[in-house]
Design an enzyme around this catalytic site. Structure first.
Site, PDB file in Angstrom:
ATOM      1  CG  HIS A  11      -5.006   4.876   4.468  1.00 46.21           C
ATOM      2  ND1 HIS A  11      -4.414   4.380   3.335  1.00 46.21           N
ATOM      3  CD2 HIS A  11      -4.001   5.447   5.201  1.00 46.21           C
ATOM      4  CE1 HIS A  11      -3.107   4.650   3.371  1.00 46.21           C
ATOM      5  NE2 HIS A  11      -2.835   5.292   4.484  1.00 46.21           N
ATOM      6  CG  ASP A  60      -1.773   1.234   1.355  1.00 48.65           C
ATOM      7  OD1 ASP A  60      -2.349   1.610   0.321  1.00 48.65           O
ATOM      8  OD2 ASP A  60      -1.877   1.826   2.446  1.00 48.65           O
ATOM      9  CB  SER A  61       0.257   4.793  -0.581  1.00 51.68           C
ATOM     10  OG  SER A  61      -0.916   4.874   0.203  1.00 51.68           O
ATOM     11  CB  CYS A 101      -9.350   4.413   0.511  1.00 52.17           C
ATOM     12  SG  CYS A 101      -7.752   4.833   1.231  1.00 52.17           S
ATOM     13  CD  GLU A 112      -0.137   6.906   6.185  1.00 51.62           C
ATOM     14  OE1 GLU A 112       0.957   6.913   6.758  1.00 51.62           O
ATOM     15  OE2 GLU A 112      -0.566   5.924   5.528  1.00 51.62           O
ATOM     16  CB  CYS A 168      -3.074   0.440  -2.486  1.00 54.75           C
ATOM     17  SG  CYS A 168      -3.126   2.176  -2.983  1.00 54.75           S
TER      18      CYS A 168
HETATM   19  N1  DGL Z   1      -4.694   3.086   1.026  1.00 56.82           N
HETATM   20  C1  DGL Z   1      -4.778   3.627  -0.263  1.00 56.82           C
HETATM   21  C2  DGL Z   1      -5.989   3.300  -1.026  1.00 56.82           C
HETATM   22  O1  DGL Z   1      -6.554   2.280  -0.732  1.00 56.82           O
HETATM   23  C3  DGL Z   1      -4.012   4.798  -0.656  1.00 56.82           C
HETATM   24  C4  DGL Z   1      -4.366   6.097  -0.124  1.00 56.82           C
HETATM   25  C5  DGL Z   1      -3.434   7.128  -0.679  1.00 56.82           C
HETATM   26  O2  DGL Z   1      -2.238   6.897  -0.673  1.00 56.82           O
HETATM   27  O3  DGL Z   1      -3.937   8.156  -1.137  1.00 56.82           O
HETATM   28  O4  DGL Z   1      -6.414   3.974  -1.912  1.00 56.82           O
END
Ligand code: DGL
Length: 272
Positions: free
Chosen positions: A190, A10-11, A188, A154, A73
């Protein structure tokens, strides 16, 4: 049987929601996780940039001879679906979050109104809507980008009563309430970290679909079907990598994985 690790990326810390679920479902699997924390967020970037980052993340994981790559992600998963360079068969195979989450939402909805909250790049790609409509052509899909959610997560602002989180969640979810969606995809990875506040605002009758948890379940099915589950007595090892501060990443690992974490955190650099 295959004792090679599963690769997950993931990012940032979003994909840890997938690792947590995976560790619960498949405790004997080794996992290698990459959080590209030096370049988070991905969701505010161009499709070309996200595609380039995604290729580099996958190349890093291939270096561990992983048996499968989980694109934990939503943003990278969406870009992969519409970028020709990712089409065709690859070794090892990879899976993103969009298709498993869309299937789960179509199975869950009763009134055919499905909400999708995700990053700007994911919403712009229309990825979830395309898959949902291919499964349930009559479904109504309401999408909403929630750009403040990733920085809030984050930085650890995840509590149900945390004022800034609550403020943005009320703002973003207003359209979902107005459209009376009965199923909401946390598109997402997150966002499952914000499930408490989202559920509190949407109400208990709205079913939340965690894209990360659905991806983990999909991985279990795929590995089982291909007879590629690990066979070992002891618990699997978790090797986590980040591209920026180990200290900051470790704080989040502790916060988000808690007792399900039993491994190492290291800094790495990617071939860019
Ligand atoms: N967790 C990520 C997603 O599912 C990335 C969020 C991001 O880096 O903007 O999209």
């Amino acid at each position: 049987m295959n004792n090679a690790p599963i690769g997950v990326f993931d990012s940032g810390v979003g994909g840890l929601t997938c690792v947590k679920e995976l560790a619960k479902l498949l405790p004997h699997e080794d996992i290698v996780y990459l959080g590209d924390t030096a370049r988070v967020p991905y969701g505010t970037r161009s499709k070309e940039t996200i595609a380039r980052y995604t290729s580099q993340d996958m190349e890093f994981l291939r270096g561990f001879n992983v048996k499968m790559i989980l694109v934990a992600c939503g943003t990278a998963s969406s870009v992969i679906m519409s970028s020709p360079e990712f089409s065709g068969k690859t070794e090892p195979s990879y899976s993103g979050v969009v298709i498993p989450a869309a299937h789960a939402a179509c199975a869950a909805t009763k009134n055919g109104k499905i909400g999708v909250i995700a990053t700007g790049a994911t919403i712009r790609s229309g990825s979830y809507g395309k898959v949902i409509r291919s499964i349930a052509p009559g479904a109504k899909v309401v999408g909403k980008a929630c750009p403040m959610f990733v920085p809030l997560v984050e930085n650890g602002y995840v509590g149900k009563d945390c004022p800034p989180t609550r403020f943005f969640a009320e703002e973003y979810l207003e359209c979902m309430k107005r459209e009376q969606v009965d199923t909401l995809i946390l598109g997402c990875t997150h966002y499952p970290h914000l499930a408490d506040v989202i559920s509190d605002i949407m109400g208990a009758d709205v079913k939340l679909i965690s894209s990360s948890a659905e991806l983990a379940r999909f991985a279990v099915k795929t590995l089982t079907f291909n007879d590629e589950l690990a066979e070992r007595e002891e618990a699997g090892r978790q090797q986590l990598y980040c591209t920026d501060s180990v200290e900051l990443f470790s704080e989040n690992v502790e916060r988000f994985l808690g007792e399900s974490f039993s491994g190492t955190v290291e800094k790495c650099s990617l071939n860019t």
